[in-house]
Design an enzyme around this catalytic site. Sequence first.
Site, PDB file in Angstrom:
ATOM      1  N   ASP A 108     -10.547  25.913   4.541  1.00  0.00           N
ATOM      2  CA  ASP A 108      -9.798  27.076   4.087  1.00  0.00           C
ATOM      3  C   ASP A 108      -9.391  27.930   5.281  1.00  0.00           C
ATOM      4  O   ASP A 108      -9.849  27.700   6.413  1.00  0.00           O
ATOM      5  CB  ASP A 108     -10.652  27.916   3.128  1.00  0.00           C
ATOM      6  N   LYS A 109      -8.540  28.906   5.023  1.00  0.00           N
ATOM      7  CA  LYS A 109      -8.184  29.913   6.017  1.00  0.00           C
ATOM      8  C   LYS A 109      -8.225  31.279   5.352  1.00  0.00           C
ATOM      9  O   LYS A 109      -8.126  31.408   4.132  1.00  0.00           O
ATOM     10  CB  LYS A 109      -6.813  29.643   6.631  1.00  0.00           C
ATOM     11  N   HIS A 110      -8.365  32.303   6.175  1.00  0.00           N
ATOM     12  CA  HIS A 110      -8.316  33.670   5.666  1.00  0.00           C
ATOM     13  C   HIS A 110      -7.521  34.515   6.641  1.00  0.00           C
ATOM     14  O   HIS A 110      -7.661  34.375   7.854  1.00  0.00           O
ATOM     15  CB  HIS A 110      -9.716  34.258   5.498  1.00  0.00           C
ATOM     16  N   SER A 111      -6.679  35.390   6.109  1.00  0.00           N
ATOM     17  CA  SER A 111      -5.902  36.303   6.931  1.00  0.00           C
ATOM     18  C   SER A 111      -6.361  37.728   6.697  1.00  0.00           C
ATOM     19  O   SER A 111      -6.733  38.094   5.576  1.00  0.00           O
ATOM     20  CB  SER A 111      -4.412  36.176   6.589  1.00  0.00           C
ATOM     21  N   ARG A 123     -17.567  51.255  -0.082  1.00  0.00           N
ATOM     22  CA  ARG A 123     -16.984  51.491   1.244  1.00  0.00           C
ATOM     23  C   ARG A 123     -15.610  52.136   1.138  1.00  0.00           C
ATOM     24  O   ARG A 123     -15.242  52.985   1.953  1.00  0.00           O
ATOM     25  CB  ARG A 123     -16.873  50.164   2.005  1.00  0.00           C
ATOM     26  N   SER A 132     -18.043  40.952   4.309  1.00  0.00           N
ATOM     27  CA  SER A 132     -17.209  40.936   3.109  1.00  0.00           C
ATOM     28  C   SER A 132     -16.337  39.686   3.063  1.00  0.00           C
ATOM     29  O   SER A 132     -16.267  38.982   2.047  1.00  0.00           O
ATOM     30  CB  SER A 132     -16.334  42.194   3.081  1.00  0.00           C
ATOM     31  N   LYS A 156     -16.167  33.339   1.441  1.00  0.00           N
ATOM     32  CA  LYS A 156     -15.807  32.015   1.956  1.00  0.00           C
ATOM     33  C   LYS A 156     -17.014  31.071   1.936  1.00  0.00           C
ATOM     34  O   LYS A 156     -16.887  29.890   1.599  1.00  0.00           O
ATOM     35  CB  LYS A 156     -15.240  32.146   3.371  1.00  0.00           C
TER      36      LYS A 156
END
Length: 441
Positions: free
Chosen positions: A82-85, A170, A185, A190
């Site tokens: 996977d990827k996260h931006s 938060r 977070s 993930k």
Amino acid sequence: MLPQEIIRKKRDGAALDPREIAFFVSGLVSGAVTEMQASALAMAVFFNGMTRGEAVALTVAMRDSGAVLDWAGETLPGPVLDKHSTGGVGDNVSLLLAPAVAACGGYVPMISGRGLGHTGGTLDKLEAIPGYTAKPDNALFRAVVRDTGCAIIGQTETLAPADKRLYAIRDVTATVESIPLITASILSKKLAAGLEGLVMDVKTGTGAFMPTLEQSRALAASIVAVANGAGLKTTALITDMNEALGPAAGNAVEVVNAIDNLTGRRRDARLIAVTAALGAEMLLTGGLAATLEDARGRIAAALASGAAAERFARMAAALGGPHDLMESPQKHLPSAPLIRPVFAGHAGTVTAVDARALGLVVVGLGGGRTRAADAIDPAVGLTEIAAICERVDVNNPLALIHARDEAQVAAAAAAVRAAYRLGAGAARPPLIVERLTEEGA
């Protein structure tokens, strides 16, 4: 253990041990730890930070606060990646990347979020597709990943519930910007997705949450260190967000833009380049390519051949979307009644863009939220957004505004003009700024 003693220890600058962190996170979910106590600990972390060991322990505890997906039973013939931006403007990379990696042999259970502040959310974009089930049950989610190689969905209630509660706290206590808390977070969700490899896209520039390179580098280094410390092989790219990544910003308009790039009806160079760079990292991490050069070539081939488009079409249909979405996106996706060009006050070359301001234009049109509970208008947004080094004049607008009424058009046009700086010439910053791995840059 007492929550107040854990708070006191962190307040005084001492490191918490994993048992204390696990106790506090468990109490956060059960209600044994109050919102007031969680707020106090978040503020103590904001001011005193966390060691790598503490951040790993917090991430793992938040992961374990709910269900953790296990893909072993599916006997998938490829790695789960996977990827996260960190979020940007005109960034619909996920819609290209997930099917491209799937076409190259990876499996991508991509759990995405909604828009936050001036940035667009992948989940909001996909929900512009009629019938698309953004929150399927676990059985459908697993089946789509198994059968098509990718599924892009929203976070379910069972994945990392501690993160959902802590983030809400938060958000109203001015502790969102804490790097250890941001890291936990992102990574708790993930890790809960059962990944074997992850690539982070950390934005930097006027349209990024971390606008300076120093801030972006600190966040990227934290995520890479903590993810690998928690057993998830992770690399990070710091990418430029000093202008919109692609030429469209909004929800339906970005889906159309992504489909056009998948099918070859257009090729937006910056969007394709970031997709190829992130996809290459995923393939290399998953053992699907021997070198970054080979991996970039495989992603490019998946996009050029139509293999990625075919995977996206299958995914969208399996999750309830139209079967002819790729052939006729405009037939199915909502469109605004007014499309108006906005021109600069004089001719010139774009030398600088306030990308955050462009994102806020979309929010102002109704395409984003000022509160979490706000409904969004999927049809509005900007297209044909002028890029740095591009010439604008009476024939070449700064952007096309997609709006509901003329009042929206007027307000958006003024804000778009204010976001641009024109001159005689410009130098575009590098698109891929840095690459970080567990071993270093």
